[in-house]
Design a protein around this motif. Structure first.
Motif, PDB file in Angstrom:
ATOM      1  N   ALA A  49       2.136  -2.533   7.396  1.00 36.13           N
ATOM      2  CA  ALA A  49       2.382  -2.485   5.953  1.00 36.13           C
ATOM      3  C   ALA A  49       1.890  -3.772   5.297  1.00 36.13           C
ATOM      4  CB  ALA A  49       3.866  -2.277   5.674  1.00 36.13           C
ATOM      5  N   GLY A  50       2.128  -4.891   5.927  1.00 42.05           N
ATOM      6  CA  GLY A  50       1.664  -6.161   5.389  1.00 42.05           C
ATOM      7  C   GLY A  50       0.156  -6.231   5.314  1.00 42.05           C
ATOM      8  N   GLU A  51      -0.504  -5.702   6.323  1.00 39.35           N
ATOM      9  CA  GLU A  51      -1.970  -5.699   6.329  1.00 39.35           C
ATOM     10  C   GLU A  51      -2.516  -4.812   5.209  1.00 39.35           C
ATOM     11  OE1 GLU A  51      -2.962  -4.715  10.368  1.00 39.35           O
ATOM     12  OE2 GLU A  51      -2.178  -6.611  11.103  1.00 39.35           O
ATOM     13  N   VAL A  52      -1.860  -3.681   4.986  1.00 41.08           N
ATOM     14  CA  VAL A  52      -2.276  -2.783   3.907  1.00 41.08           C
ATOM     15  C   VAL A  52      -2.087  -3.472   2.554  1.00 41.08           C
ATOM     16  CG1 VAL A  52      -1.713  -0.632   2.694  1.00 41.08           C
ATOM     17  CG2 VAL A  52      -1.924  -0.643   5.192  1.00 41.08           C
ATOM     18  N   LYS A  53      -0.950  -4.114   2.362  1.00 40.74           N
ATOM     19  CA  LYS A  53      -0.696  -4.824   1.102  1.00 40.74           C
ATOM     20  C   LYS A  53      -1.742  -5.909   0.874  1.00 40.74           C
ATOM     21  CE  LYS A  53       4.289  -4.183   0.763  1.00 40.74           C
ATOM     22  NZ  LYS A  53       5.593  -4.874   0.762  1.00 40.74           N
ATOM     23  N   ASP A  54      -2.048  -6.674   1.920  1.00 37.71           N
ATOM     24  CA  ASP A  54      -3.060  -7.721   1.792  1.00 37.71           C
ATOM     25  C   ASP A  54      -4.410  -7.130   1.400  1.00 37.71           C
ATOM     26  OD1 ASP A  54      -1.313  -9.767   2.322  1.00 37.71           O
ATOM     27  OD2 ASP A  54      -1.963 -10.052   4.409  1.00 37.71           O
ATOM     28  N   GLU A  55      -4.765  -6.024   2.027  1.00 35.20           N
ATOM     29  CA  GLU A  55      -6.053  -5.390   1.723  1.00 35.20           C
ATOM     30  C   GLU A  55      -6.075  -4.883   0.283  1.00 35.20           C
ATOM     31  OE1 GLU A  55      -9.905  -4.150   2.015  1.00 35.20           O
ATOM     32  OE2 GLU A  55      -8.808  -5.445   3.389  1.00 35.20           O
ATOM     33  N   LEU A  56      -4.979  -4.295  -0.176  1.00 37.24           N
ATOM     34  CA  LEU A  56      -4.914  -3.825  -1.560  1.00 37.24           C
ATOM     35  C   LEU A  56      -5.054  -4.984  -2.549  1.00 37.24           C
ATOM     36  CD1 LEU A  56      -2.103  -1.121  -1.327  1.00 37.24           C
ATOM     37  CD2 LEU A  56      -4.554  -0.737  -1.675  1.00 37.24           C
ATOM     38  N   HIS A  57      -4.415  -6.094  -2.233  1.00 37.73           N
ATOM     39  CA  HIS A  57      -4.515  -7.274  -3.098  1.00 37.73           C
ATOM     40  C   HIS A  57      -5.965  -7.779  -3.125  1.00 37.73           C
ATOM     41  CE1 HIS A  57      -0.386  -7.816  -4.262  1.00 37.73           C
ATOM     42  NE2 HIS A  57       0.008  -7.676  -3.001  1.00 37.73           N
ATOM     43  N   ARG A  58      -6.614  -7.803  -1.958  1.00 34.23           N
ATOM     44  CA  ARG A  58      -8.004  -8.253  -1.893  1.00 34.23           C
ATOM     45  C   ARG A  58      -8.908  -7.343  -2.741  1.00 34.23           C
ATOM     46  NH1 ARG A  58      -6.724  -9.837   3.408  1.00 34.23           N
ATOM     47  NH2 ARG A  58      -7.183  -7.809   4.279  1.00 34.23           N
TER      48      ARG A  58
END
Length: 62
Positions: A49-58
């Protein structure tokens, strides 16, 4: 919660889960091993979930 926090909590849950599994194996306690496995899997999901959030922010920062 930010992606970094999710990933950190995920790593902590994975480590705790692995420790519980090892303790359960040493004590021949199937219930503790199962709880450890569940906690490890929860940690893996938190990290993802954290990786997905980071990717969305990027992607939104582009």
């Amino acid at each position: 919660m930010s992606g970094a926090k999710d990933k950190a909590k995920g790593l902590a849950n994975e480590a705790t889960g692995k420790a519980k599994q090892a303790a359960g194996k040493a004590a021949d306690n199937d219930k503790l091993r199962a709880k450890g496995k569940a906690q490890e899997m929860k940690g893996e999901a938190q990290k993802a979930a954290g990786e997905v959030k980071d990717e969305l922010h990027r992607r939104n920062d582009r």
